[in-house]
Design a protein around this motif. Structure first.
Motif, short mmCIF file in Angstrom:
data_model
loop_
_atom_site.label_atom_id
_atom_site.label_comp_id
_atom_site.label_asym_id
_atom_site.label_seq_id
_atom_site.Cartn_x
_atom_site.Cartn_y
_atom_site.Cartn_z
N ALA A 87 0.80 -1.21 0.07
CA ALA A 87 -0.01 -0.15 0.05
C ALA A 87 0.90 1.24 0.00
O ALA A 87 0.73 2.32 -0.63
CB ALA A 87 -0.98 0.05 1.06
N ALA A 88 2.00 1.19 0.64
CA ALA A 88 2.89 2.35 0.79
C ALA A 88 3.51 2.49 -0.48
O ALA A 88 3.84 3.70 -1.14
CB ALA A 88 4.05 2.00 1.71
N VAL A 89 3.65 1.51 -1.19
CA VAL A 89 4.42 1.61 -2.69
C VAL A 89 3.33 2.33 -3.54
O VAL A 89 3.79 3.17 -4.40
CB VAL A 89 4.67 0.29 -3.21
N ALA A 90 2.22 2.00 -3.60
CA ALA A 90 1.21 2.53 -4.42
C ALA A 90 1.08 3.97 -4.09
O ALA A 90 0.65 4.99 -5.12
CB ALA A 90 -0.24 2.11 -4.11
N GLU A 91 1.46 4.74 -2.96
CA GLU A 91 1.28 6.10 -2.64
C GLU A 91 2.47 6.62 -2.92
O GLU A 91 2.69 8.04 -2.71
CB GLU A 91 0.90 6.29 -1.15
N ALA A 92 3.70 6.35 -3.45
CA ALA A 92 4.98 6.93 -3.50
C ALA A 92 5.13 7.59 -4.75
O ALA A 92 4.31 7.38 -5.72
CB ALA A 92 5.94 5.72 -3.27
N ASP A 93 5.82 8.60 -4.63
CA ASP A 93 6.32 9.34 -6.09
C ASP A 93 7.33 8.14 -6.81
O ASP A 93 7.19 8.18 -7.82
CB ASP A 93 6.77 10.70 -5.84
N PHE A 94 8.13 7.76 -6.13
CA PHE A 94 9.48 6.98 -6.70
C PHE A 94 9.44 5.59 -5.89
O PHE A 94 9.13 5.76 -4.58
CB PHE A 94 10.50 7.52 -6.70
#
Length: 268
Positions: A87-94
């Motif tokens: 889920a954190a990956v989906a919210e990242a810019d990079f």
């Protein structure tokens, strides 16, 4: 020290979708999609798979960094990302990852259309570190911060290299056998590499070949150790750590390697 920040909207719904689709994505293996190689402004949100990628990101000037694999996991590829990680990956810019990590497919799928995927070459060779840090800074829009870091890095590396060369027994470069992912530490010491091994277990034929080189030191990878490599050769085996700590500071990796090498050479 880099701080971590996680935003998890509708975790349960997102996690269910990710678990159904993980492993079948077709995202590119580097930041090569439309507009992905363009510099940006502002401070990006960066998710990294391990502290190694995290240290590269911090050196490049990123401040908002989320690390997926805990530093306490000795062999990072063994980690299985949790739904909250994805889920954190989906919210990242990079999103920074290495191609050899077995969960890379899940990471790429979770990134979706928003996060920019960046495949990182993990190698502590100073030239490769400088190149990767500079490339990431170009993507992050943090070139000034990266340049400042590189100045300090170059000065510290030169200092450690000079200290290790001054510690050579009898003033002669020690001969070493090194695991393929710790060759950078031989370069740091100014040592003469007479053979390499790994990442697979060493075969009897390889053992005989390496022992015939009569190395003074064996530089072993602490994260992928296969035990004593040349136990009957008289060579001292040195444990080299590649991954930075939770502070995402790359310099202690070199300092610690230098300290271990000095100890092995009998000067500390």
């Amino acid at each position: 020290m880099a701080r971590t920040r996680v935003r998890i909207p509708a975790v349960l719904a997102l996690s269910a979708a990710l678990l159904l689709t993980a492993g079948c994505g077709n995202e590119p293996s580097s930041a090569s999609g439309e507009g992905r190689d363009q510099p940006r402004t502002g401070k990006p949100s960066v998710v990294v798979t391990t502290t190694w990628e995290g240290a590269f990101a911090k050196a490049a000037g990123a401040e908002d960094i989320k690390v997926i694999v805990p530093q306490s996991v000795h062999h990072a590829p063994d980690y299985d990302p949790k739904p909250s990680d994805l889920a954190a990956v989906a919210e990242a810019d990079f999103v920074l990852y290495a191609p050899f990590e077995p969960y890379a497919a899940k990471i790429k799928e979770a990134a979706g259309s928003k996060a920019k995927l960046v495949e990182v070459e993990l190698d502590n060779d100073p030239a490769k570190v400088s190149a990767e840090v500079g490339r990431l800074a170009g993507l992050f829009g943090t070139a000034d911060a990266a340049a400042q870091w590189k100045t300090g890095f170059d000065a510290e590396y030169t200092k450690l290299n000079n200290e290790l060369q001054a510690a050579w027994p009898g003033g002669r470069s020690p001969s070493v056998v090194t695991q393929v992912f710790t060759a950078w530490s031989a370069k740091l010491a100014g040592a003469t590499t007479v053979g390499t091994y790994g990442p697979e277990a060493v075969t009897p034929a390889q053992l005989a070949e390496l022992a015939a080189k009569k190395p003074a030191l064996v530089l072993d990878n602490a994260h992928m150790s296969t035990g004593a490599v040349l136990p009957d050769s008289g060579a001292k085996q040195v444990k080299i750590v590649n991954y930075p700590g939770d502070d995402l500071d790359l310099l202690p990796v070199y300092r610690n390697a230098a300290a271990e090498l000095k100890k092995a050479m009998g000067t500390s």
